[in-house]
Design an enzyme around this catalytic site. Structure first.
Site, PDB file in Angstrom:
ATOM      1  N   HIS A  26      -6.919 -99.860  16.512  1.00 39.71           N
ATOM      2  CA  HIS A  26      -6.809-100.557  17.794  1.00 39.71           C
ATOM      3  C   HIS A  26      -5.333-100.703  18.192  1.00 39.71           C
ATOM      4  CE1 HIS A  26     -11.079-101.427  18.458  1.00 39.71           C
ATOM      5  NE2 HIS A  26     -11.118-101.267  17.143  1.00 39.71           N
ATOM      6  N   ASP A  78      -3.695 -97.389  19.223  1.00 43.32           N
ATOM      7  CA  ASP A  78      -3.348 -96.214  20.042  1.00 43.32           C
ATOM      8  C   ASP A  78      -3.376 -96.507  21.536  1.00 43.32           C
ATOM      9  OD1 ASP A  78      -6.148 -96.344  20.047  1.00 43.32           O
ATOM     10  OD2 ASP A  78      -6.466 -94.208  19.669  1.00 43.32           O
ATOM     11  N   GLY A 116     -16.832 -94.184  12.032  1.00 48.55           N
ATOM     12  CA  GLY A 116     -15.395 -94.410  12.198  1.00 48.55           C
ATOM     13  C   GLY A 116     -14.568 -93.216  11.757  1.00 48.55           C
ATOM     14  N   SER A 164     -14.651 -90.341  13.614  1.00 42.79           N
ATOM     15  CA  SER A 164     -14.412 -89.556  14.832  1.00 42.79           C
ATOM     16  C   SER A 164     -15.272 -88.320  14.995  1.00 42.79           C
ATOM     17  CB  SER A 164     -12.945 -89.116  14.901  1.00 42.79           C
ATOM     18  OG  SER A 164     -12.159 -90.194  15.180  1.00 42.79           O
ATOM     19  N   SER A 165     -16.538 -88.420  14.632  1.00 43.27           N
ATOM     20  CA  SER A 165     -17.401 -87.268  14.885  1.00 43.27           C
ATOM     21  C   SER A 165     -17.479 -87.003  16.388  1.00 43.27           C
ATOM     22  CB  SER A 165     -18.796 -87.494  14.291  1.00 43.27           C
ATOM     23  OG  SER A 165     -19.351 -88.667  14.819  1.00 43.27           O
ATOM     24  N   SER A 166     -17.385 -88.060  17.199  1.00 38.30           N
ATOM     25  CA  SER A 166     -17.508 -87.865  18.647  1.00 38.30           C
ATOM     26  C   SER A 166     -16.308 -87.079  19.190  1.00 38.30           C
ATOM     27  CB  SER A 166     -17.644 -89.214  19.352  1.00 38.30           C
ATOM     28  OG  SER A 166     -16.497 -89.987  19.130  1.00 38.30           O
ATOM     29  N   GLU A 220     -12.579 -87.649  27.065  1.00 39.49           N
ATOM     30  CA  GLU A 220     -13.631 -88.378  26.337  1.00 39.49           C
ATOM     31  C   GLU A 220     -13.986 -89.715  26.987  1.00 39.49           C
ATOM     32  OE1 GLU A 220     -13.393 -88.162  22.059  1.00 39.49           O
ATOM     33  OE2 GLU A 220     -14.966 -89.674  21.821  1.00 39.49           O
ATOM     34  N   ASP A 243      -7.694 -89.952  17.917  1.00 33.79           N
ATOM     35  CA  ASP A 243      -8.693 -89.090  17.283  1.00 33.79           C
ATOM     36  C   ASP A 243      -8.521 -87.637  17.689  1.00 33.79           C
ATOM     37  OD1 ASP A 243      -9.535 -91.540  16.550  1.00 33.79           O
ATOM     38  OD2 ASP A 243     -11.347 -91.554  17.774  1.00 33.79           O
ATOM     39  N   TYR A 252     -16.449-102.205  21.499  1.00 39.22           N
ATOM     40  CA  TYR A 252     -15.178-101.489  21.363  1.00 39.22           C
ATOM     41  C   TYR A 252     -14.274-101.779  22.568  1.00 39.22           C
ATOM     42  CZ  TYR A 252     -11.619 -97.948  21.213  1.00 39.22           C
ATOM     43  OH  TYR A 252     -10.389 -97.325  21.203  1.00 39.22           O
TER      44      TYR A 252
HETATM   45  P1  NG1 Z   1     -13.590 -94.045  16.460  1.00 37.22           P
HETATM   46  O1  NG1 Z   1     -13.500 -94.715  15.158  1.00 37.22           O
HETATM   47  O2  NG1 Z   1     -13.581 -92.567  16.358  1.00 37.22           O
HETATM   48  O3  NG1 Z   1     -14.684 -94.559  17.361  1.00 37.22           O
HETATM   49  C1  NG1 Z   1     -11.961 -95.347  18.234  1.00 37.22           C
HETATM   50  C2  NG1 Z   1     -11.150 -94.746  19.377  1.00 37.22           C
HETATM   51  C3  NG1 Z   1      -9.676 -94.491  18.964  1.00 37.22           C
HETATM   52  C4  NG1 Z   1      -9.059 -95.731  18.344  1.00 37.22           C
HETATM   53  C5  NG1 Z   1      -9.967 -96.270  17.222  1.00 37.22           C
HETATM   54  C6  NG1 Z   1      -9.467 -97.562  16.642  1.00 37.22           C
HETATM   55  C7  NG1 Z   1     -12.233 -93.183  20.946  1.00 37.22           C
HETATM   56  C8  NG1 Z   1     -12.741 -91.815  21.155  1.00 37.22           C
HETATM   57  N1  NG1 Z   1     -11.725 -93.446  19.741  1.00 37.22           N
HETATM   58  O4  NG1 Z   1     -12.158 -94.378  17.219  1.00 37.22           O
HETATM   59  O5  NG1 Z   1      -8.943 -94.059  20.087  1.00 37.22           O
HETATM   60  O6  NG1 Z   1      -8.787 -96.720  19.293  1.00 37.22           O
HETATM   61  O7  NG1 Z   1     -11.293 -96.496  17.714  1.00 37.22           O
HETATM   62  O8  NG1 Z   1      -8.208 -97.404  16.113  1.00 37.22           O
HETATM   63  O9  NG1 Z   1     -12.280 -93.999  21.839  1.00 37.22           O
END
Ligand code: NG1
Length: 460
Positions: free
Chosen positions: A35, A37, A130, A132-134, A166, A177, A229
């Site tokens: 949290h 970036d 967590g 980052s598959s997305s 995204e 990510d 989120y």
């Molecule tokens: P993940 O864990 O992939 O959902 C999300 C955000 C990142 C970052 C992290 C927390 C997206 C695609 N990814 O990652 O940019 O903020 O949470 O550090 O929104």
């Protein structure tokens, strides 16, 4: 993971022809700095050896057809056109749509017609874990779409394009990510800075391993999880609005407009201590109502909601009963960015103990100030600590998902055994008896820093 052969056979079954290329895009682990970036603060991730793979072939028309290798998720098919309407929130087809829409929007000025592709995909990344598959899926399909249309982007430019793309799915993320997925390097951790985006790979000390343990608590990207989120970027923007109004009164070197990422000793020419004293003298410790935050920011409530607080469905973030915890959110951001810098320096200097200690502190900050942990991740990192980890923390968006631990390589097997016994056996059996044993058996694994996304022609 399905092998290429399985993917190729599946492609033949589904599309009645041979695929001509293969591609992959890795997930990532973030060692420290979550949290951050979207606040333009540095992070320390690496691309992992788990990935989404694809075989594909270009099409003559503008249709994109993506099929899952095991039929679990079925197929999605849509056209590359100026405005691509999303599927329902949470549908996996929105990830390729996001990527294609991002590239089309960027290129529509120079081209009106686009080529599509057929693809079969397979993933060995935990979903909603967590890792980052997305974003791996967005990068993969974006990269394929660029390849079939002959579009070339420099890696950092493509990372930023995919990060912006995204947001189509409704997340208000910051770009870590996609940058890790595109720029990953074998054996290297990435120090990523934003604004401007910069990825610096560096080696990690010998003799340590990265162990991932999935808490098995899933934060699927449903509407509710998206709101959870997105509430964090919204609170950060609210805090920045208040600070932009109040901070110049007590810190003369600050230049408006600034984001939380601009509050550094280097940029302001004062010490960290002075920054903290100034920031926490103008933020109150308790929760803010909308009225209080708007008054502190010198805005009307309406203006604050419209300019800073909109969620992906266009409505403002609901006010929590305890108010917006702006003080604690800012404390997480300011302290965590310093931990990221210190952790990068420690790892580069071969000091895994210090890096590990910072990871434990980081987890506590995400729990107490960031508000994105959960009891299961807290338990898991504590069990990792007593099982001998040098450091352990929840990684990624949070509210569950995976924890990453720094472990001496020689102690890895006993570490994993203790985790299996104390978290998956004792703790999870007691707190979540509904979670099946099969999921637990594959929940702990080692990851290694790996190369970023690639495309290759398939040899016939
Ligand atoms: P993940 O864990 O992939 O959902 C999300 C955000 C990142 C970052 C992290 C927390 C997206 C695609 N990814 O990652 O940019 O903020 O949470 O550090 O929104």
């Amino acid at each position: 993971m399905a092998t290429n052969k399985i993917l190729i056979n599946k492609f033949r079954d589904v599309f009645g022809r041979r695929p001509t290329f293969e591609a992959f895009a890795p997930g990532r682990i973030n060692l420290i700095g979550d949290h951050l970036d979207y606040n333009n603060c540095p992070v320390l991730p690496f691309a992992v050896n788990l990935r989404i793979s694809a075989v594909f072939a270009p099409r003559e028309d503008n249709r994109i057809c993506v099929a899952d290798s095991v039929d679990r998720r079925g197929r999605r098919s849509f056209e590359a056109e100026e405005r691509i309407a999303p599927y329902e929130t949470g549908d996996w087809g929105n990830y390729p749509k996001a990527a294609v829409q991002g590239v089309v929007t960027d290129k529509i000025g120079e081209r009106r017609r686009f080529k599509g592709f057929d693809a079969v995909i397979a993933s060995d990344l935990p979903q909603a874990g967590g890792m980052s598959s997305s974003s791996a899926f967005v990068v993969l399909t974006g990269m394929i779409f660029c390849a079939v249309n002959g579009f070339e982007y420099p890696p950092l430019g493509f990372s930023s394009l995919m990060a912006a793309a995204e947001r189509y799915v409704g997340t208000q993320g910051g770009g870590m990510d996609q940058a890790a997925c595109v720029n990953g390097r074998n054996g290297k951790v990435l120090k990523i800075d934003f604004n401007p985006l910069c990825c610096r790979p560096f080696s990690v000390p010998d003799g340590i391993s990265f162990v991932v343990a999935d808490s098995l608590i899933k934060a699927q990207k449903t509407k509710a999880a998206l709101s959870l989120y997105n509430s964090k970027p919204v609170e950060s923007r609210m805090a920045a609005a208040v600070l932009n109004r109040r901070l110049p009164e007590v810190l003369k070197t600050v230049r408006q407009p600034f984001s939380l990422g601009d509050l550094t000793a280097e940029k302001l020419g004062v010490s960290d201590g002075e920054i903290d004293r100034a920031v926490f003298s103008v933020l109150k410790e308790g929760g803010y109502t909308y009225e209080e935050a708007a008054a502190a920011a010198g805005m009307s409530v309406d203006e604050l909601k419209r300019s800073r607080c909109l969620m992906s469905d266009g409505t403002p973030l609901p006010e929590p009963p305890e108010g917006f915890a702006l003080f604690r959110r800012v404390r997480h951001v300011l302290t965590e960015r310093r931990r990221v810098e210190r952790c990068a320096r420690a790892l580069e200097a071969g000091d895994a103990e210090t890096a590990g200690r910072l990871m434990f502190e980081s987890h506590a900050s995400g729990r107490d100030d960031g508000g994105f942990s959960c009891p299961e991740s807290d338990a898991l990192t504590e069990i990792a600590r007593s099982a001998g980890a040098l450091g352990s923390r929840q990684t990624g968006a949070g509210f569950g998902g995976c924890c990453v631990s720094l472990v001496r390589s020689g102690e890895m097997e006993t570490f994993k055994e203790k985790l299996m016994r104390d978290y998956y056996g004792t703790y999870l059996n007691r707190t979540h008896p509904e979670i099946p044993g099969g999921a637990k058996a594959s929940a702990v694994f080692t990851v290694v820093p790996s190369d970023g996304a690639r495309i290759r022609p398939l040899s016939v």
